[in-house]
Design a protein around this motif. Structure first.
Motif, PDB file in Angstrom:
ATOM      1  N   UNK A   1       0.797  -1.222   0.000  1.00 42.42           N
ATOM      2  CA  UNK A   1       0.000   0.000   0.000  1.00 42.42           C
ATOM      3  C   UNK A   1       0.833   1.278   0.000  1.00 42.42           C
ATOM      4  N   UNK A   2       2.162   1.145   0.003  1.00 44.81           N
ATOM      5  CA  UNK A   2       2.981   2.352  -0.085  1.00 44.81           C
ATOM      6  C   UNK A   2       2.824   2.958  -1.477  1.00 44.81           C
ATOM      7  N   UNK A   3       3.138   4.237  -1.603  1.00 44.45           N
ATOM      8  CA  UNK A   3       2.979   4.925  -2.875  1.00 44.45           C
ATOM      9  C   UNK A   3       3.983   4.380  -3.889  1.00 44.45           C
ATOM     10  N   UNK A   4       3.476   3.759  -4.947  1.00 48.09           N
ATOM     11  CA  UNK A   4       4.320   3.225  -6.010  1.00 48.09           C
ATOM     12  C   UNK A   4       3.515   3.148  -7.295  1.00 48.09           C
ATOM     13  N   UNK A   5       4.221   2.998  -8.409  1.00 47.64           N
ATOM     14  CA  UNK A   5       3.582   2.904  -9.722  1.00 47.64           C
ATOM     15  C   UNK A   5       3.495   1.436 -10.142  1.00 47.64           C
ATOM     16  N   UNK A   6       2.742   1.190 -11.210  1.00 49.84           N
ATOM     17  CA  UNK A   6       2.604  -0.165 -11.760  1.00 49.84           C
ATOM     18  C   UNK A   6       2.881  -0.160 -13.256  1.00 49.84           C
ATOM     19  N   UNK A   7       3.436  -1.265 -13.719  1.00 44.08           N
ATOM     20  CA  UNK A   7       3.744  -1.454 -15.139  1.00 44.08           C
ATOM     21  C   UNK A   7       3.038  -2.720 -15.606  1.00 44.08           C
ATOM     22  N   UNK A   8       2.233  -2.619 -16.646  1.00 46.98           N
ATOM     23  CA  UNK A   8       1.542  -3.768 -17.243  1.00 46.98           C
ATOM     24  C   UNK A   8       2.240  -4.127 -18.540  1.00 46.98           C
ATOM     25  N   UNK A   9       2.744  -5.358 -18.616  1.00 51.91           N
ATOM     26  CA  UNK A   9       3.364  -5.829 -19.853  1.00 51.91           C
ATOM     27  C   UNK A   9       2.259  -6.224 -20.832  1.00 51.91           C
ATOM     28  N   UNK A  10       2.266  -5.619 -21.997  1.00 55.27           N
ATOM     29  CA  UNK A  10       1.251  -5.906 -23.018  1.00 55.27           C
ATOM     30  C   UNK A  10       1.441  -7.273 -23.663  1.00 55.27           C
ATOM     31  N   UNK A  11       2.601  -7.885 -23.464  1.00 47.64           N
ATOM     32  CA  UNK A  11       2.869  -9.210 -24.052  1.00 47.64           C
ATOM     33  C   UNK A  11       2.411 -10.331 -23.127  1.00 47.64           C
TER      34      UNK A  11
ATOM     35  N   UNK B   1       9.015   2.187  -8.768  1.00 47.08           N
ATOM     36  CA  UNK B   1       9.041   3.359  -7.885  1.00 47.08           C
ATOM     37  C   UNK B   1       8.137   4.448  -8.439  1.00 47.08           C
ATOM     38  N   UNK B   2       7.510   5.189  -7.563  1.00 49.00           N
ATOM     39  CA  UNK B   2       6.642   6.290  -7.975  1.00 49.00           C
ATOM     40  C   UNK B   2       7.506   7.452  -8.416  1.00 49.00           C
ATOM     41  N   UNK B   3       7.202   8.018  -9.570  1.00 49.00           N
ATOM     42  CA  UNK B   3       8.048   9.081 -10.112  1.00 49.00           C
ATOM     43  C   UNK B   3       7.443  10.476  -9.962  1.00 49.00           C
ATOM     44  N   UNK B   4       6.328  10.573  -9.247  1.00 50.05           N
ATOM     45  CA  UNK B   4       5.694  11.878  -9.069  1.00 50.05           C
ATOM     46  C   UNK B   4       6.392  12.710  -8.010  1.00 50.05           C
ATOM     47  N   UNK B   5       6.025  13.968  -7.953  1.00 52.49           N
ATOM     48  CA  UNK B   5       6.610  14.875  -6.973  1.00 52.49           C
ATOM     49  C   UNK B   5       6.129  14.557  -5.569  1.00 52.49           C
ATOM     50  N   UNK B   6       4.902  14.090  -5.434  1.00 50.87           N
ATOM     51  CA  UNK B   6       4.294  13.872  -4.138  1.00 50.87           C
ATOM     52  C   UNK B   6       4.608  12.477  -3.625  1.00 50.87           C
ATOM     53  N   UNK B   7       5.140  12.394  -2.421  1.00 55.51           N
ATOM     54  CA  UNK B   7       5.455  11.103  -1.807  1.00 55.51           C
ATOM     55  C   UNK B   7       4.427  10.718  -0.758  1.00 55.51           C
ATOM     56  N   UNK B   8       3.686  11.663  -0.216  1.00 53.15           N
ATOM     57  CA  UNK B   8       2.653  11.386   0.769  1.00 53.15           C
ATOM     58  C   UNK B   8       1.299  11.725   0.161  1.00 53.15           C
ATOM     59  N   UNK B   9       0.305  10.880   0.407  1.00 58.74           N
ATOM     60  CA  UNK B   9      -1.029  11.137  -0.127  1.00 58.74           C
ATOM     61  C   UNK B   9      -2.009  11.156   1.037  1.00 58.74           C
TER      62      UNK B   9
ATOM     63  N   UNK C   1      -8.959  18.263  -3.351  1.00 59.92           N
ATOM     64  CA  UNK C   1      -8.382  17.459  -2.289  1.00 59.92           C
ATOM     65  C   UNK C   1      -8.118  16.051  -2.816  1.00 59.92           C
ATOM     66  N   UNK C   2      -6.865  15.754  -3.048  1.00 54.96           N
ATOM     67  CA  UNK C   2      -6.450  14.479  -3.627  1.00 54.96           C
ATOM     68  C   UNK C   2      -6.262  13.461  -2.518  1.00 54.96           C
ATOM     69  N   UNK C   3      -6.935  12.340  -2.633  1.00 56.10           N
ATOM     70  CA  UNK C   3      -6.825  11.275  -1.649  1.00 56.10           C
ATOM     71  C   UNK C   3      -6.124  10.045  -2.201  1.00 56.10           C
ATOM     72  N   UNK C   4      -6.052   9.928  -3.515  1.00 54.62           N
ATOM     73  CA  UNK C   4      -5.396   8.786  -4.143  1.00 54.62           C
ATOM     74  C   UNK C   4      -4.638   9.257  -5.376  1.00 54.62           C
ATOM     75  N   UNK C   5      -3.521   8.597  -5.639  1.00 52.44           N
ATOM     76  CA  UNK C   5      -2.770   8.828  -6.866  1.00 52.44           C
ATOM     77  C   UNK C   5      -2.494   7.458  -7.479  1.00 52.44           C
ATOM     78  N   UNK C   6      -2.783   7.308  -8.760  1.00 49.15           N
ATOM     79  CA  UNK C   6      -2.499   6.064  -9.465  1.00 49.15           C
ATOM     80  C   UNK C   6      -1.611   6.385 -10.658  1.00 49.15           C
ATOM     81  N   UNK C   7      -0.518   5.668 -10.756  1.00 48.80           N
ATOM     82  CA  UNK C   7       0.374   5.877 -11.887  1.00 48.80           C
ATOM     83  C   UNK C   7       0.595   4.514 -12.543  1.00 48.80           C
ATOM     84  N   UNK C   8       0.133   4.381 -13.794  1.00 52.62           N
ATOM     85  CA  UNK C   8       0.242   3.127 -14.528  1.00 52.62           C
ATOM     86  C   UNK C   8       1.065   3.340 -15.792  1.00 52.62           C
ATOM     87  N   UNK C   9       1.892   2.374 -16.082  1.00 60.26           N
ATOM     88  CA  UNK C   9       2.643   2.356 -17.335  1.00 60.26           C
ATOM     89  C   UNK C   9       2.264   1.086 -18.075  1.00 60.26           C
ATOM     90  N   UNK C  10       2.295   1.126 -19.385  1.00 57.86           N
ATOM     91  CA  UNK C  10       2.044  -0.056 -20.215  1.00 57.86           C
ATOM     92  C   UNK C  10       3.132  -0.144 -21.267  1.00 57.86           C
TER      93      UNK C  10
END
Length: 142
Positions: free
Chosen positions: A82-92, A100-108, A117-126
């Motif tokens: 549940x720590x702030x981190x990003x996800x990568x989905x392999x299309x193959x 690792x989360x690459x945004x400026x904000x480390x606490x949500x 008022x932001x309560x969640x941040x989701x960062x997805x890569x494909x």
């Protein structure tokens, strides 16, 4: 920390089903979907239903003990990290990886951004993971 205590730390009343589902999430960092969790546990807990798995995961998400990922339109997947981190989905291969989360904000915690008022941040890569890229090039990844 034992799973029983882990659930209590999130104000979730432990039960046999809840402990088993959280045990599975904590042990399998593969971002499983409801069907995968159900199939893995139904032989050991014959009274378990997909509805119970769904409702339990929903409870975990509501209490902050797990994250629900909706990276693609096919499945909702779940993550015990549940720590702030990003996800990568392999299309193959379809695997989901933590990054690792690459945004400026480390606490949500109710971040105020110009009145929003932001309560969640989701960062997805494909894209294509290193293992699939290596297969395409005829190499193996160690």
């Amino acid at each position: 920390m034992k799973t029983y205590d882990y659930l209590l730390s999130y104000n979730i009343k432990p039960s046999v089903q809840r402990i088993a589902i959280m045990d599975y999430l904590l042990a399998h960092k593969t971002h499983p979907c409801i069907d995968e969790i159900y199939m893995a546990l139904c032989d050991d807990i014959p009274t378990l239903s997909k509805t119970t798995v769904y409702n339990t995961l929903k409870l975990f998400v509501e209490h902050g003990a797990a994250l629900m990922l909706t990276i693609d339109e096919k499945n909702a997947c779940f993550d015990s990290e549940t720590s702030l981190h990003a996800h990568f989905l392999c299309k193959k291969c379809g695997k989901i990886y933590d990054l690792p989360f690459s945004g400026e904000t480390k606490q949500v915690e109710r971040i105020d951004m110009n009145g929003f008022f932001i309560e969640e941040i989701h960062q997805y890569y494909k894209g294509v993971c290193p293992a699939c890229a290596a297969k395409e090039q005829g190499k193996e990844v160690g």
